[in-house]
Design a protein around this motif. Structure first.
Motif, PDB file in Angstrom:
ATOM      1  N   SER A   1      10.434  27.340  79.188  1.00  0.00           N
ATOM      2  CA  SER A   1       9.862  26.641  77.973  1.00  0.00           C
ATOM      3  C   SER A   1      10.085  27.279  76.483  1.00  0.00           C
ATOM      4  CB  SER A   1       8.451  26.871  78.459  1.00  0.00           C
ATOM      5  OG  SER A   1       7.437  26.277  77.027  1.00  0.00           O
ATOM      6  N   VAL A   2      10.348  28.429  76.584  1.00  0.00           N
ATOM      7  CA  VAL A   2      10.791  28.999  75.214  1.00  0.00           C
ATOM      8  C   VAL A   2      12.194  28.456  74.774  1.00  0.00           C
ATOM      9  CG1 VAL A   2      11.467  31.249  74.157  1.00  0.00           C
ATOM     10  CG2 VAL A   2       9.226  31.073  75.203  1.00  0.00           C
TER      11      VAL A   2
ATOM     12  N   VAL B   1       8.092  26.362  58.187  1.00  0.00           N
ATOM     13  CA  VAL B   1       7.076  25.632  57.373  1.00  0.00           C
ATOM     14  C   VAL B   1       5.906  26.927  57.200  1.00  0.00           C
ATOM     15  CG1 VAL B   1       7.408  23.498  58.264  1.00  0.00           C
ATOM     16  CG2 VAL B   1       5.704  24.827  59.413  1.00  0.00           C
ATOM     17  N   GLY B   2       6.274  28.081  57.692  1.00  0.00           N
ATOM     18  CA  GLY B   2       5.156  29.246  57.471  1.00  0.00           C
ATOM     19  C   GLY B   2       4.294  29.684  58.550  1.00  0.00           C
ATOM     20  N   ALA B   3       4.692  29.185  59.658  1.00  0.00           N
ATOM     21  CA  ALA B   3       3.781  30.025  61.174  1.00  0.00           C
ATOM     22  C   ALA B   3       4.105  31.256  61.035  1.00  0.00           C
ATOM     23  CB  ALA B   3       4.109  29.232  62.220  1.00  0.00           C
ATOM     24  N   PRO B   4       3.184  32.309  60.929  1.00  0.00           N
ATOM     25  CA  PRO B   4       3.272  33.751  61.306  1.00  0.00           C
ATOM     26  C   PRO B   4       3.652  33.971  62.598  1.00  0.00           C
ATOM     27  CG  PRO B   4       0.980  33.174  61.143  1.00  0.00           C
ATOM     28  CD  PRO B   4       1.442  32.056  60.963  1.00  0.00           C
ATOM     29  N   ARG B   5       4.323  35.116  62.995  1.00  0.00           N
ATOM     30  CA  ARG B   5       4.522  35.789  64.193  1.00  0.00           C
ATOM     31  C   ARG B   5       3.452  35.515  65.061  1.00  0.00           C
ATOM     32  NH1 ARG B   5       7.646  41.213  65.471  1.00  0.00           N
ATOM     33  NH2 ARG B   5       7.586  41.203  67.648  1.00  0.00           N
ATOM     34  N   ARG B   6       2.322  35.986  64.798  1.00  0.00           N
ATOM     35  CA  ARG B   6       1.233  36.105  65.905  1.00  0.00           C
ATOM     36  C   ARG B   6       0.870  34.845  66.145  1.00  0.00           C
ATOM     37  NH1 ARG B   6      -0.939  37.435  60.822  1.00  0.00           N
ATOM     38  NH2 ARG B   6      -2.417  36.190  59.913  1.00  0.00           N
ATOM     39  N   ALA B   7       0.917  33.633  65.485  1.00  0.00           N
ATOM     40  CA  ALA B   7       0.683  32.071  65.879  1.00  0.00           C
ATOM     41  C   ALA B   7       1.480  31.847  67.098  1.00  0.00           C
ATOM     42  CB  ALA B   7       0.656  31.286  64.500  1.00  0.00           C
ATOM     43  N   ILE B   8       2.824  32.315  66.868  1.00  0.00           N
ATOM     44  CA  ILE B   8       3.894  31.877  67.889  1.00  0.00           C
ATOM     45  C   ILE B   8       3.552  32.686  69.193  1.00  0.00           C
ATOM     46  CG2 ILE B   8       6.001  31.476  68.571  1.00  0.00           C
ATOM     47  CD1 ILE B   8       5.479  29.952  66.320  1.00  0.00           C
ATOM     48  N   LEU B   9       3.222  33.855  69.031  1.00  0.00           N
ATOM     49  CA  LEU B   9       2.782  34.866  70.195  1.00  0.00           C
ATOM     50  C   LEU B   9       1.496  34.191  70.937  1.00  0.00           C
ATOM     51  CD1 LEU B   9       3.888  37.482  71.393  1.00  0.00           C
ATOM     52  CD2 LEU B   9       2.062  38.686  69.990  1.00  0.00           C
TER      53      LEU B   9
ATOM     54  N   PRO C   1       8.243  36.406  77.216  1.00  0.00           N
ATOM     55  CA  PRO C   1       8.681  35.076  76.855  1.00  0.00           C
ATOM     56  C   PRO C   1       7.928  34.994  75.561  1.00  0.00           C
ATOM     57  CG  PRO C   1       8.173  34.844  79.162  1.00  0.00           C
ATOM     58  CD  PRO C   1       7.607  36.075  78.882  1.00  0.00           C
ATOM     59  N   ALA C   2       6.689  34.985  75.314  1.00  0.00           N
ATOM     60  CA  ALA C   2       5.993  35.038  73.942  1.00  0.00           C
ATOM     61  C   ALA C   2       6.557  36.042  72.907  1.00  0.00           C
ATOM     62  CB  ALA C   2       4.475  35.199  74.286  1.00  0.00           C
ATOM     63  N   ASN C   3       6.677  37.160  73.258  1.00  0.00           N
ATOM     64  CA  ASN C   3       7.071  38.113  72.321  1.00  0.00           C
ATOM     65  C   ASN C   3       8.675  37.646  71.949  1.00  0.00           C
ATOM     66  OD1 ASN C   3       7.248  40.653  70.747  1.00  0.00           O
ATOM     67  ND2 ASN C   3       8.769  41.240  71.935  1.00  0.00           N
ATOM     68  N   ARG C   4       9.297  37.108  72.746  1.00  0.00           N
ATOM     69  CA  ARG C   4      10.673  36.691  72.521  1.00  0.00           C
ATOM     70  C   ARG C   4      10.801  35.300  71.568  1.00  0.00           C
ATOM     71  NH1 ARG C   4      15.266  34.380  77.150  1.00  0.00           N
ATOM     72  NH2 ARG C   4      16.684  33.726  75.801  1.00  0.00           N
ATOM     73  N   ALA C   5       9.791  34.528  71.789  1.00  0.00           N
ATOM     74  CA  ALA C   5       9.711  33.454  70.778  1.00  0.00           C
ATOM     75  C   ALA C   5       9.268  33.772  69.422  1.00  0.00           C
ATOM     76  CB  ALA C   5       8.799  32.437  71.571  1.00  0.00           C
ATOM     77  N   ALA C   6       8.091  34.859  69.461  1.00  0.00           N
ATOM     78  CA  ALA C   6       7.745  35.262  68.051  1.00  0.00           C
ATOM     79  C   ALA C   6       8.864  35.952  67.455  1.00  0.00           C
ATOM     80  CB  ALA C   6       6.520  36.116  68.493  1.00  0.00           C
TER      81      ALA C   6
END
Length: 525
Positions: free
Chosen positions: A419-420, A433-441, A509-514
């Motif tokens: 999925s990532v 557009v400004g999404a912080p890393r924690r939002a992606i995580l 995977p979430a950390n990789r995406a962030a």
């Protein structure tokens, strides 16, 4: 008539300076310090990544970008501090002082739950949207979690049922102590003494063994049973009146030996279920068996009762204690093959066993434990070993079921990595557009936990339903099979493990995406 002159605007110093600046401004051109790279539709522009020979190293570009980000962050911080200073000054001038730091902290604490709930709802909404776009893939991913959670709940319920059935059958024997003679010689080389009627009398003395409630001697052996032309081997027990109570056995048909029959050494017999099946055939009418005559070795006995099955000692014939000595095994100077002792309670088993050992040590002149010519074994030891075996068996079965949870977690991690990869450009756009890393995580962790949590809920429903249905149907279909006993602990543990697997499987995977850089994600094809 000559034409009228066209009026002209009078030049001012401002317009003169503007014209001078316009004519003096050079045409825009590409930066000389960055190489040109081919862009879309054949255009060229400054390369921000690795380019042809002579391009600036990538590490240098990353360092410059990081430096630029730090400068922008410091500038934003200074603006925020200046704005806060202006607000404080305006508040002081208007007579409305700003709240103190503690008051502001209280306001932040009051607002924090609402902010967290809003972010949580946003993450859940995004996760649900992503999972709904891939329904079949999400369903197949949760199958491993569903099977694992349901298997753990059902198998633990079966293990609890086995343990409960075992305790129900043998808990009444927990205060039973068995004394048997040692076969052969003793460690010191002396001759082993046999148990006798005098030993039984000494153990029945409450002054010597106050924690002993009852004592029952018995004779044991093997005999031939004959009914018509059918002959079978069976175990022999010469018992006293309280033998049935000590062993917690029941009568299925007929009656137990009476005190008059035992005292008069009458030739009466009580048969086990297996002995009846061997002599009269499976499914024989127990009512017809009671009252019939059988031949035990060379003597005829009348059957007065049939024992209920206990699954262990069913191929047996029980006769009065004195009758076994008179007709079957002989007196042998008052020797006893076995002594069964019952303590006053389960708590006094150890004390009663010690008292039995002390009494027999004194009667057999035993001075060292290695010279004892008898064995004292409490049934509690056997119960503890059996319970320990059941616990190990249950743990092994649950461990096997937990493998499916592990496999399901690996499947979730695999799907999240896919999925990532599929949504790399989406990640790049969000970060651009400004999404912080924690939002992606938070988004990808929410998807993983939602997958495993949904599988855990379905698994709990299936596991609980199967366990409850088994508890209702198994006693009707297979009465001998243990009835599942459902408890709350395995349900909560299985569901909690499913959520933990979601966090662990979705963490990488979430950390990789962030950690993706926006420009790299946007260039991904």
């Amino acid at each position: 008539m000559p034409p009228a002159p066209v009026p002209t605007a009078r030049a001012t110093p401002a317009t003169k300076s503007a014209r001078t600046a316009a004519t003096a401004r050079p045409a825009p051109r590409a930066r000389a310090d960055l190489p040109l790279a081919a862009g879309p539709a054949g255009t060229t522009g400054p390369a921000l990544a690795e380019g042809p020979a002579g391009a600036e190293p990538r590490d240098s570009l990353d360092a410059r970008r990081d430096s630029l980000d730090e400068r922008l962050e410091r500038k934003a911080r200074r603006r925020a501090e200046a704005a806060a200073g202006r607000r404080e000054a305006a508040a002081v001038l208007s007579g409305r002082p700003m709240p103190s730091r503690s008051e502001r902290a209280v306001e932040l604490v009051a607002v924090a739950p609402a902010v967290f709930l809003g972010q949580f709802r946003e993450a859940l909404r995004a996760a649900l949207h992503s999972l709904s776009n891939n329904r079949l893939r999400s369903l197949l991913t949760t199958v491993g979690i569903v099977v694992g959670v349901a298997a753990v709940i059902v198998l633990v319920a079966l293990g609890n049922g086995m343990k409960a059935q075992f305790n129900d059958q043998f808990s009444k024997l927990a205060n039973q102590i068995t004394v048997t003679p040692v076969s052969g010689g003793v460690a010191s080389g002396g001759v082993a003494r046999r148990l006798t009627d005098q030993d039984v009398t000494a153990l029945q003395d409450p002054r010597q063994a106050p924690d002993v409630a009852s004592v029952s001697p018995s004779m044991t052996g093997s005999v031939t049973l004959t009914v018509g032309q059918v002959q079978e081997r069976a175990g022999l027990v010469g018992a006293t009146e309280n033998y049935l109570e000590l062993l917690d056995r029941k009568i299925a048909a007929g009656s137990w030996l009476t005190s008059a029959q035992i005292a008069g050494n009458e030739r009466r017999a009580v048969l086990g279920q297996q002995a009846v099946a061997l002599l009269w055939g499976p499914g024989a009418d127990l009512g017809e068996v009671v009252g019939s005559t059988i031949r035990v070795s060379r003597s005829s006995f009348k059957v007065v009762g049939v024992l209920d099955s206990d699954g262990q000692d069913d191929n047996v014939v029980i006769v009065p204690f004195g009758t076994s000595r008179a007709y079957l095994v002989g007196n042998n100077a008052g020797e006893v093959d076995q002594i069964i002792v019952k303590s006053t309670s389960v708590d006094t088993v150890d004390r009663a066993a010690g008292e039995v050992t002390d009494v027999l040590d004194g009667r057999h002149y035993i001075k060292a434990a290695a010279d004892r010519d008898f064995n004292v074994r409490s049934f509690t030891q056997l119960l503890n070993k059996s319970t320990q075996f059941i616990n190990f068996l249950t743990m092994f079965i649950v461990a096997v079921a937990a493998i499916s949870l592990l496999v399901g977690g690996i499947g979730v991690a695999n799907i999240m990595l896919v999925s990532v990869t599929e949504r790399t450009r989406e990640i790049g756009i969000r970060k651009a557009v400004g999404a912080p890393r924690r939002a992606i995580l938070r988004q990808f962790l929410s998807e993983a936990v939602m997958l495993t949590g949904l599988g855990g809920v379905i698994g709990v429903v299936i596991g609980v339903s199967v366990a409850l249905a088994g508890g209702t149907m198994i006693p009707k279909w297979i009465p001998e099979f243990p009835t599942p006993v459902l408890t709350v602990a395995p349900v909560l543990v299985a569901f909690g493990v499913s959520l933990a697997i979601g966090v662990l499987a979705g963490g990488y995977p979430a950390n990789r995406a962030a950690r993706m850089r926006p420009i790299e994600a946007l260039r991904f094809e």
